[in-house]
Design an enzyme around this catalytic site. Sequence first.
Site, PDB file in Angstrom:
ATOM      1  CB  SER B  44       2.103  35.250 -86.835  1.00 30.97           C
ATOM      2  OG  SER B  44       1.725  35.878 -85.756  1.00 30.97           O
ATOM      3  NE  ARG B 103     -12.333  52.238 -89.580  1.00 24.43           N
ATOM      4  CZ  ARG B 103     -11.914  51.982 -88.211  1.00 24.43           C
ATOM      5  NH1 ARG B 103     -12.015  52.817 -87.202  1.00 24.43           N
ATOM      6  NH2 ARG B 103     -11.909  50.705 -88.048  1.00 24.43           N
ATOM      7  CB  CYS B 132     -16.211  47.518 -83.031  1.00 25.63           C
ATOM      8  SG  CYS B 132     -15.132  48.597 -81.818  1.00 25.63           S
ATOM      9  CB  SER B 162     -12.897  41.044 -77.745  1.00 27.34           C
ATOM     10  OG  SER B 162     -14.199  41.439 -77.782  1.00 27.34           O
ATOM     11  N   GLY B 163     -12.119  44.321 -78.329  1.00 29.92           N
ATOM     12  CA  GLY B 163     -12.055  45.374 -79.103  1.00 29.92           C
ATOM     13  C   GLY B 163     -10.489  45.814 -78.873  1.00 29.92           C
ATOM     14  CG  HIS B 252     -18.164  47.316 -78.434  1.00 33.60           C
ATOM     15  ND1 HIS B 252     -17.290  46.616 -77.327  1.00 33.60           N
ATOM     16  CD2 HIS B 252     -17.466  47.930 -79.206  1.00 33.60           C
ATOM     17  CE1 HIS B 252     -16.340  46.702 -77.755  1.00 33.60           C
ATOM     18  NE2 HIS B 252     -16.247  47.541 -78.918  1.00 33.60           N
TER      19      HIS B 252
END
Lengths: 345, 345
Positions: B44, B103, B132, B162-163, B252
């Site tokens: 990119s 996490r 999310c 989109s997740g 969501h």
Amino acid sequence: MERKKLYNVAVVGVTGAVGQKMLETLEKRDFPVGELRPLASARSVGHQVTFKGKTYTVQEAVPEAFAGIDFALFSAGGSVSEKLAPAAVERGAVVIDNTSAFRMLPEVPLVVPEVNAHMISQHSGIIANPNCSTIQMVVALKPIHDAYGIERIIVSTYQAVSGSGQAAIDELSEQTRAILDGQPAEPKVLPVKSLKKHYQIAFNAIPQIDVFEENGFTREEMKMVNETRKIFGDDSIQITSTCVRIPVFYGHSESVYVETRKPFDLTEVRSLLESASGVKVIDNPAEQTYPMAIDAAGQYDTYVGRIRRDLFHPRGLNMWIVSDNVLKGAALNAVQIAEHMVKSK
Amino acid sequence: MERKKLYNVAVVGVTGAVGQKMLETLEKRDFPVGELRPLASARSVGHQVTFKGKTYTVQEAVPEAFAGIDFALFSAGGSVSEKLAPAAVERGAVVIDNTSAFRMLPEVPLVVPEVNAHMISQHSGIIANPNCSTIQMVVALKPIHDAYGIERIIVSTYQAVSGSGQAAIDELSEQTRAILDGQPAEPKVLPVKSLKKHYQIAFNAIPQIDVFEENGFTREEMKMVNETRKIFGDDSIQITSTCVRIPVFYGHSESVYVETRKPFDLTEVRSLLESASGVKVIDNPAEQTYPMAIDAAGQYDTYVGRIRRDLFHPRGLNMWIVSDNVLKGAALNAVQIAEHMVKSK
């Protein structure tokens, strides 16, 4: 060879999404139809339908139209059933009603043949077909209830627009195209045509199916509670339901959490489901196989997958249950009831 | 007037769906950005992005790119975070990581500012943004957990494509159009790009998000279990999750059943939710108002509706929770963490 007995069959609401599938199902399963009488409201009179390669002109559903009919399959809305089902019964027909008009009456059997076919014989003219979201759930839960007893159910649904009829199918299709094209598309049908507000279903999830009750649940959600208890003949089952419409044409999916009364063995649960009537287990995470609406569409079976023991509750079981809501959820179940009656005659 | 302190911010994965929203959110919320450094993978490099009306050329995300950076927002996949987050920390940056890489590490705070902002100060370089589907659930459950304690959660999700990033957004759009046009459209992205099998998402529901674990749950489902417990700092909460992808672009939705420890009053639950930070109650059945993905898309709040007491369990509560998965579920939450750090400096 003895000649097969034939039965005169009326289909009321024959031009609707379920009515069409009733015709298809009678034909595909080779139901012994003598005379077919396709009925609908006045505005559909004159339309044509096809059955076994022959064209029929739709007649108006009026009391006289049921003369000589053996089985009258109703799917034209509750008010039509309320008005005409008694007239059909008076003329000697057995009514198999796909609406909610009579489902909870004590004298009306509410039947899913795989679960409670024994109730059919107790009818006094009318047999009710349960709601689509209930049918597929009880088919899958029947072997579990038989083996362990079901204490409670917590279910969230992912329901196809065909449950709201042909107008909702057309709305999803046209609205989706409009949105992709950047065009406006005013919702007119979903979530409930007769209510004031309509919402976009394309690329959305609408947490309302049918009208709201005083308790904050929708009527669709309460159907799952009350019908499931009636079909299992067990008012001690605790049921919580959240019913949601999603942009799918055919096939309801359900995320079902169950707590059994007796402890279960997961391998046994699988084998019970595998040998249950009307159930097909599709469940191999390693191969990414699980039931999906697009695969269940057009099929007769209720598909069960994502079978897994709850991580915390020792009698908690999770499943993903998918079936064609217009077939097993409506047309097929009605025809199966008629088949049972023919077999036991 | 004192001059506002400015911070140098790197966004890693800036060309992705979340990276783009990170830029937008930093701009919209007027985060005190000194230098902006848009980073991405080698392929990119050279792309251009816009921030506050100025065009920036994307640079390669390499260790040296973090020199002089105060905040590095990562959203370029777990492997990129694993490789580069330590390099950014070494160079003095605070990393706010949107991937699952760190996490569950005990030394890494997992933060939703409305819920556990107090954990931010305990970081040693890396702060993790939860998944999310977890974020919006804990935002809505926080006031309930504080008031009554949460004993168990049973959640079924309705998750937007989109997740899974921009490729999944494009796939839903292109596949939907192809199907409406009667054209073939080979699925290539969903449910999990790196796995062998891909399934149609248009007009379907896929009960798989992320890979399967040994216990039959998916990794997405286990994230909801483990992250929720870590964020609330309470490992006694029992959580069952079923995560499902549906054909929605942004937002969501979650059907959440909660059992509280102490008895609750439903009117009080509503008022607690109404005054909770980051929560907007949309819940009037009489007026057919409830949260929907298309309304939550583009918004910062977590919407809560369909609030109703369980019919059977005295401490059972049902809710429908909706939020923009790319904003509160990712980009906004990350920026909010940075805002908290700036405020407390």
